[in-house]
Design a protein around this motif. Structure first.
Motif, PDB file in Angstrom:
ATOM      1  N   GLU A 148       0.920  -1.389  -0.249  1.00  0.00           N
ATOM      2  CA  GLU A 148      -0.191  -0.010   0.239  1.00  0.00           C
ATOM      3  C   GLU A 148       0.870   1.076  -0.272  1.00  0.00           C
ATOM      4  O   GLU A 148       0.050   2.137  -0.860  1.00  0.00           O
ATOM      5  CB  GLU A 148      -0.955   0.130   1.007  1.00  0.00           C
ATOM      6  CG  GLU A 148      -0.719  -0.289   2.732  1.00  0.00           C
ATOM      7  CD  GLU A 148      -0.007  -1.749   2.730  1.00  0.00           C
ATOM      8  OE1 GLU A 148       0.398  -1.977   3.753  1.00  0.00           O
ATOM      9  OE2 GLU A 148      -0.990  -2.741   2.114  1.00  0.00           O
ATOM     10  N   LYS A 149       1.945   1.055   0.250  1.00  0.00           N
ATOM     11  CA  LYS A 149       2.995   2.172   0.499  1.00  0.00           C
ATOM     12  C   LYS A 149       3.751   2.295  -0.447  1.00  0.00           C
ATOM     13  O   LYS A 149       4.451   3.400  -1.229  1.00  0.00           O
ATOM     14  CB  LYS A 149       4.168   2.497   1.676  1.00  0.00           C
ATOM     15  CG  LYS A 149       2.700   2.029   2.610  1.00  0.00           C
ATOM     16  CD  LYS A 149       3.786   3.058   3.973  1.00  0.00           C
ATOM     17  CE  LYS A 149       2.895   3.138   5.446  1.00  0.00           C
ATOM     18  NZ  LYS A 149       3.517   4.645   5.711  1.00  0.00           N
ATOM     19  N   ALA A 150       3.339   1.025  -1.338  1.00  0.00           N
ATOM     20  CA  ALA A 150       4.170   1.391  -3.432  1.00  0.00           C
ATOM     21  C   ALA A 150       4.225   2.343  -4.037  1.00  0.00           C
ATOM     22  O   ALA A 150       3.041   3.015  -4.170  1.00  0.00           O
ATOM     23  CB  ALA A 150       4.077  -0.408  -3.900  1.00  0.00           C
ATOM     24  N   VAL A 151       5.215   3.352  -4.858  1.00  0.00           N
ATOM     25  CA  VAL A 151       4.776   4.100  -5.403  1.00  0.00           C
ATOM     26  C   VAL A 151       4.739   4.097  -6.716  1.00  0.00           C
ATOM     27  O   VAL A 151       4.631   4.523  -7.788  1.00  0.00           O
ATOM     28  CB  VAL A 151       6.198   5.053  -5.362  1.00  0.00           C
ATOM     29  CG1 VAL A 151       5.304   6.153  -4.563  1.00  0.00           C
ATOM     30  CG2 VAL A 151       7.254   5.011  -6.125  1.00  0.00           C
ATOM     31  N   PHE A 152       4.137   2.454  -6.719  1.00  0.00           N
ATOM     32  CA  PHE A 152       4.217   2.416  -8.850  1.00  0.00           C
ATOM     33  C   PHE A 152       3.542   0.764  -8.703  1.00  0.00           C
ATOM     34  O   PHE A 152       3.456   0.138  -7.973  1.00  0.00           O
ATOM     35  CB  PHE A 152       5.450   1.301  -9.169  1.00  0.00           C
ATOM     36  CG  PHE A 152       6.838   1.216  -8.669  1.00  0.00           C
ATOM     37  CD1 PHE A 152       7.046  -0.263  -8.303  1.00  0.00           C
ATOM     38  CD2 PHE A 152       7.319   1.470  -7.670  1.00  0.00           C
ATOM     39  CE1 PHE A 152       7.355  -1.023  -7.330  1.00  0.00           C
ATOM     40  CE2 PHE A 152       8.244   1.015  -6.620  1.00  0.00           C
ATOM     41  CZ  PHE A 152       8.411  -0.530  -6.903  1.00  0.00           C
ATOM     42  N   ARG A 153       2.631   0.136  -9.970  1.00  0.00           N
ATOM     43  CA  ARG A 153       1.977  -1.061  -9.802  1.00  0.00           C
ATOM     44  C   ARG A 153       2.068  -1.421 -10.998  1.00  0.00           C
ATOM     45  O   ARG A 153       2.196  -0.614 -11.782  1.00  0.00           O
ATOM     46  CB  ARG A 153       0.439  -0.442  -9.763  1.00  0.00           C
ATOM     47  CG  ARG A 153       0.389   0.171 -11.037  1.00  0.00           C
ATOM     48  CD  ARG A 153      -1.642   0.968  -9.853  1.00  0.00           C
ATOM     49  NE  ARG A 153      -1.731   1.373 -11.259  1.00  0.00           N
ATOM     50  CZ  ARG A 153      -2.499   1.267 -12.552  1.00  0.00           C
ATOM     51  NH1 ARG A 153      -2.172   0.259 -12.764  1.00  0.00           N
ATOM     52  NH2 ARG A 153      -2.652   2.348 -13.718  1.00  0.00           N
ATOM     53  N   ASN A 171       3.245   4.669 -12.644  1.00  0.00           N
ATOM     54  CA  ASN A 171       3.509   5.519 -11.185  1.00  0.00           C
ATOM     55  C   ASN A 171       2.464   6.330 -11.606  1.00  0.00           C
ATOM     56  O   ASN A 171       1.259   6.393 -12.147  1.00  0.00           O
ATOM     57  CB  ASN A 171       4.815   6.331 -11.007  1.00  0.00           C
ATOM     58  CG  ASN A 171       5.276   6.878 -11.982  1.00  0.00           C
ATOM     59  OD1 ASN A 171       3.688   7.553 -12.789  1.00  0.00           O
ATOM     60  ND2 ASN A 171       6.011   7.664 -11.791  1.00  0.00           N
ATOM     61  N   ASP A 172       2.497   7.256 -10.460  1.00  0.00           N
ATOM     62  CA  ASP A 172       0.939   8.151 -10.139  1.00  0.00           C
ATOM     63  C   ASP A 172       1.032   9.620 -11.528  1.00  0.00           C
ATOM     64  O   ASP A 172      -0.294  10.187 -11.332  1.00  0.00           O
ATOM     65  CB  ASP A 172       1.448   9.146  -9.102  1.00  0.00           C
ATOM     66  CG  ASP A 172       0.881   8.477  -7.566  1.00  0.00           C
ATOM     67  OD1 ASP A 172       0.511   7.145  -8.125  1.00  0.00           O
ATOM     68  OD2 ASP A 172       0.830   8.770  -6.713  1.00  0.00           O
ATOM     69  N   HIS A 173       2.117   9.410 -12.816  1.00  0.00           N
ATOM     70  CA  HIS A 173       1.819   9.992 -13.185  1.00  0.00           C
ATOM     71  C   HIS A 173       1.566   8.798 -15.018  1.00  0.00           C
ATOM     72  O   HIS A 173       1.335   9.709 -15.896  1.00  0.00           O
ATOM     73  CB  HIS A 173       3.097  10.406 -13.200  1.00  0.00           C
ATOM     74  CG  HIS A 173       3.479  11.963 -11.964  1.00  0.00           C
ATOM     75  ND1 HIS A 173       2.671  12.317 -12.255  1.00  0.00           N
ATOM     76  CD2 HIS A 173       4.650  11.184 -11.514  1.00  0.00           C
ATOM     77  CE1 HIS A 173       3.969  12.838 -11.323  1.00  0.00           C
ATOM     78  NE2 HIS A 173       4.456  12.029 -10.694  1.00  0.00           N
ATOM     79  N   VAL A 207      10.110  -3.822  -2.338  1.00  0.00           N
ATOM     80  CA  VAL A 207       9.025  -3.473  -2.058  1.00  0.00           C
ATOM     81  C   VAL A 207       7.859  -3.770  -2.812  1.00  0.00           C
ATOM     82  O   VAL A 207       8.066  -4.297  -4.195  1.00  0.00           O
ATOM     83  CB  VAL A 207       8.818  -2.004  -3.057  1.00  0.00           C
ATOM     84  CG1 VAL A 207       7.673  -1.513  -3.263  1.00  0.00           C
ATOM     85  CG2 VAL A 207      10.482  -1.874  -2.876  1.00  0.00           C
ATOM     86  N   PHE A 254       4.889  -4.558  -4.509  1.00  0.00           N
ATOM     87  CA  PHE A 254       3.965  -3.690  -5.542  1.00  0.00           C
ATOM     88  C   PHE A 254       2.557  -4.310  -5.917  1.00  0.00           C
ATOM     89  O   PHE A 254       2.323  -5.834  -5.647  1.00  0.00           O
ATOM     90  CB  PHE A 254       4.802  -3.305  -6.417  1.00  0.00           C
ATOM     91  CG  PHE A 254       4.806  -5.381  -7.290  1.00  0.00           C
ATOM     92  CD1 PHE A 254       3.869  -4.978  -8.569  1.00  0.00           C
ATOM     93  CD2 PHE A 254       6.135  -5.286  -7.003  1.00  0.00           C
ATOM     94  CE1 PHE A 254       4.473  -6.278  -9.195  1.00  0.00           C
ATOM     95  CE2 PHE A 254       6.194  -6.762  -7.678  1.00  0.00           C
ATOM     96  CZ  PHE A 254       5.719  -7.425  -9.320  1.00  0.00           C
TER      97      PHE A 254
END
Length: 164
Positions: A13-18, A27-29, A65, A67
């Motif tokens: 839940e804290k990963a910044v990618f999936r 990622n968020d972008h 990490v 993911f």
């Protein structure tokens, strides 16, 4: 032997990618586009009892990490000739194509790996590229799917909806 480095665990839940259902990293972008970063991520996919994670050794620790991913984190990205033919996975691993371990869920084709007796079974999902290379060996008839090779016509089992 040097002492083992401590592990730093980053929960899913804290990963910044999936990873999406097609094996693309986001990622968020949006989708990641840099081929070297994508290759680095894929080469570092590992699995343990808690799921799939990326691992890297830093100066004073090992970072793991976990993911989020849709469906599976393992993909057959290419097919290589030989006897037996080999699936090239997104991780760089080669896996013999085994018609007896093929399975389907919806329109997606998978090959199972590992031993059911030790709970190490994993699903490897075929990408479109890989599917195109074997499309002439797939048949739909009698309400089921089959893989056809020189050894005969192999039924492809339906995969349930359970998670990894």
């Amino acid at each position: 032997m040097p002492p083992a480095l401590p592990e730093v665990i980053i929960p899913r839940e804290k990963a910044v990618f999936r990873m999406d259902a097609h094996g693309r990293w986001h990622n968020d972008h949006g989708p990641l586009e840099h081929p070297k970063i994508i290759a680095y991520f894929n080469a570092n996919i590992r699995r343990d009892a808690d799921g799939y994670y990326l691992s890297q050794e830093l100066n004073d620790h090992i970072e793991k990490v976990y993911f989020p991913y849709e469906d599976t984190a393992l993909f057959a990205v290419d097919l290589r000739g030989g006897d037996p033919e080999e699936l090239l996975l997104n991780t760089g691993t080669r896996l013999p194509l085994d018609p007896h371990r093929l399975t389907m869920r919806g329109d997606d084709l998978y090959q199972l790996t590992g031993e059911e007796s030790d709970s190490s079974v994993q699903r490897v999902k075929f990408t479109e590229r890989c599917l195109l290379k074997i499309a002439d060996r797939l048949e739909a008839s009698d309400g089921g799917y089959y893989y056809i090779d020189s050894d005969g016509r192999h039924p492809i089992a339906a995969l349930g909806d359970e998670d990894d």
